[in-house]
Write an enzyme that holds these catalytic residues in place. Structure first.
Site, PDB file in Angstrom:
ATOM      1  N   SER A 254      -2.133  64.556 -11.705  1.00 40.14           N
ATOM      2  CA  SER A 254      -1.963  63.229 -12.268  1.00 40.14           C
ATOM      3  C   SER A 254      -3.300  62.420 -12.539  1.00 40.14           C
ATOM      4  CB  SER A 254      -0.872  62.465 -11.444  1.00 40.14           C
ATOM      5  OG  SER A 254      -1.854  62.040 -10.247  1.00 40.14           O
ATOM      6  N   LYS A 255      -3.161  61.055 -12.966  1.00 34.42           N
ATOM      7  CA  LYS A 255      -4.351  60.130 -13.061  1.00 34.42           C
ATOM      8  C   LYS A 255      -5.061  60.162 -11.741  1.00 34.42           C
ATOM      9  CE  LYS A 255      -3.903  58.042 -17.390  1.00 34.42           C
ATOM     10  NZ  LYS A 255      -5.116  57.982 -18.099  1.00 34.42           N
ATOM     11  N   ARG A 256      -4.327  59.914 -10.795  1.00 34.53           N
ATOM     12  CA  ARG A 256      -4.971  59.865  -9.325  1.00 34.53           C
ATOM     13  C   ARG A 256      -5.848  60.864  -9.142  1.00 34.53           C
ATOM     14  NH1 ARG A 256      -2.590  62.229  -4.830  1.00 34.53           N
ATOM     15  NH2 ARG A 256      -0.825  62.764  -6.142  1.00 34.53           N
ATOM     16  N   HIS A 257      -5.767  62.246  -9.813  1.00 34.53           N
ATOM     17  CA  HIS A 257      -6.839  63.238  -9.566  1.00 34.53           C
ATOM     18  C   HIS A 257      -7.743  63.232 -10.477  1.00 34.53           C
ATOM     19  CE1 HIS A 257      -2.830  65.061  -8.195  1.00 34.53           C
ATOM     20  NE2 HIS A 257      -3.812  65.055  -7.112  1.00 34.53           N
ATOM     21  N   GLY A 258      -8.006  62.202 -11.287  1.00 33.41           N
ATOM     22  CA  GLY A 258      -8.829  62.017 -12.480  1.00 33.41           C
ATOM     23  C   GLY A 258      -8.737  62.621 -13.621  1.00 33.41           C
TER      24      GLY A 258
END
Ligand code: GLU
Ligand code: ZN
Length: 487
Positions: A254-258
């Protein structure tokens, strides 16, 4: 099995492509290029309600950006044109009609309300959701009755009630599904648009696709596809379902992982060769250790056997590292060419455009190896353009002494006027000056650095001064003198 390799990337224009989508495209492209086969792009745009404006452009842009050219598809055409499913409806209608005729499909007249009530009931009774096959056993008379009332209908596939559907996945081996777990899925909707399953199978057949390499999430659709291939009398392609891509914590990427869309990476200053290399290693490896591959090396070495059976892990640090490697490997010309869009966008608007080439050639080498992305370059080179530096007098005072500093700065100005403006001469002169003032070189140089760059950390001082040019440097020392005097 000796059919010529024809593979496809079949995106739906329902969003902007992420690393996972383009990884699928890349593996298909690599397989085509490795085998001398064909790579097709087919746009699966029959779910009109989910179509997102701009996503088609973004999909094609992403492919072009990392250099995945297609032999057939949008813009280039090909023998199976059109490559947009929304323009191929008659083919799906024919296939659906053939399936009805051969007894593999049937019309279902159930209303949306009935289906909704059924769903709620199933939920309440905790039975798996799915169509209850009410219309499967309708008599001809009942059907005629519905038709004469002008009832709307969908076409559903008649899934065998028992038995198994078995296929061989190139990566997973034999995959077995129990037919009783599949419901009679819709092929054609009331509005005449096909669902994914029908359009996908019909097109893969007519486009003579040899291998379907797609994301693991489609694995559960494959038994439906196999049943349709059988019912239509088509020969199925070879299937290989690609492993998932997970974040470093092994949760869904996800976005959270860049993770971002491909065009976002471009805008963040990643190089296309980085993305190509990085994506190739998300689920494929040559030998578990080689990290850097050129496009040609990927084409030469790619094989489906070396596609991993386990999830690929998306590692943002590795991406940054790789981008740094590719950036450092660029020639100065190439580096400048690629940095220009970022510089034009980010440098102060009052800096005249086009940017002075010679000036760029002077300072870029000083920061070249420090940037991890193209987007960092304007920041690193900012002070080469921004003449009004925000410096507090305290930042440049030597020994915290105003009179002493003013005295030294006048000496600096005299020296600059006199000395040949090259790194060696400047360094020699200013070292000598520090010695004659019984200052440590750092005491003098740190103050000078701040006066010239507005920063306490910068590329080597004298090279920076040379790149900046004499008049600009003199001007900055004059400004510094003003600041000190005013303090
Ligand atoms: N349209 C599907 C997608 O968006 C294609 C899946 C497949 O390759 O069969 O991924
Ligand atoms: Zn029905």
């Amino acid at each position: 099995m000796d059919k010529p390799v024809r593979v496809r990337y079949a995106p739906s224009p329902t969003g902007f492509p992420h690393v996972g989508n383009i990884r699928t495209a890349l593996f298909n492209w690599l397989w085509a290029r490795h085998t001398g086969g064909k790579f097709l792009v087919r746009i699966e745009d029959t779910d009109t309600a989910r179509t997102v404006p701009g996503s088609l452009e973004s999909i094609l842009d992403s492919l072009r950006w990392i250099g995945l050219d297609w032999d057939e598809g949008p813009e280039v055409g090909g023998p199976h044109s059109p490559y947009f499913q929304s323009q191929r409806l008659p083919l799906y209608h024919q296939a659906a009609a053939a399936l009805v005729k051969s007894g593999h499909a049937y019309k279902c007249y159930c209303t949306a309300e009935r289906l909704e009530a059924m769903r709620i009931e199933q939920q309440k009774n905790k039975v798996p959701p799915g169509y209850d096959r009410k219309c499967r056993s309708m008599s001809d008379r009942e059907r005629q009755e519905m038709e004469s009332q002008g009832a709307k209908s969908v076409i559903r596939f008649k899934v065998p009630l028992e038995g198994q559907t078995v296929f061989n996945d190139l990566l997973r081996g034999e995959v077995v599904f129990e037919n009783r777990n599949l419901d009679d899925f819709v092929l054609l909707k009331t509005d005449g648009f096909p669902v994914y399953h029908l359009a996908n199978v019909v097109d893969d057949h007519w486009m003579q696709i040899s291998h379907v390499l797609r994301a693991e999430e489609w694995l559960s659709s494959t038994p439906r596809h196999i049943l349709m291939y059988q019912a239509l009398g088509y020969e199925p392609p070879v299937f290989a379902h690609m492993p998932l891509i997970l974040g470093p914590d092994r949760s869904k990427l996800s976005k959270r992982h860049g993770a971002a869309t491909l065009t976002e990476y471009r805008d963040q200053g990643y190089l296309p060769e980085t993305m190509l290399n990085f994506l190739a290693l998300l689920g494929w490896s040559l030998d578990e250790k080689t990290e850097l591959f050129t496009r040609q090396q990927l084409v030469d070495n790619f094989s489906l056997e070396r596609v991993s059976r386990t999830a690929g892990i998306f590692n943002r640090e590795k991406l940054d590292w790789m981008n740094g490697v590719y950036l450092r490997g660029l020639s100065l010309d190439d580096y400048i060419r690629r940095a220009l869009p970022f510089l034009n966008k980010e440098l102060p608007p009052d800096v005249p455009r086009p940017l002075d080439e010679n000036y760029l050639r002077g300072w870029i080498p000083l920061i070249k190896d420090r940037a991890r992305t193209l987007a960092e370059i304007p920041q690193l080179g900012w002070f080469f353009y921004q003449d009004k530096l925000s410096i507090a007098p305290a930042d440049i005072l030597i020994k915290n002494n105003q009179t002493l500093t003013l005295d030294i700065y006048h000496k600096i100005e005299d020296t600059l006027e006199r000395v040949p403006f090259n790194k060696d001469d400047l360094e020699k002169e200013f070292r000598a000056m520090a010695a004659s003032l019984t200052l440590k070189p750092g005491e003098l140089f740190n103050s000078m650095r701040t006066a010239v760059t507005g920063r306490t950390v910068s590329p080597p001082l004298f090279e920076t001064m040379v790149a900046m040019g004499k008049s600009r440097v003199l001007k900055r020392f004059q400004d510094a003198v003003q600041k000190i005097s005013g303090s």
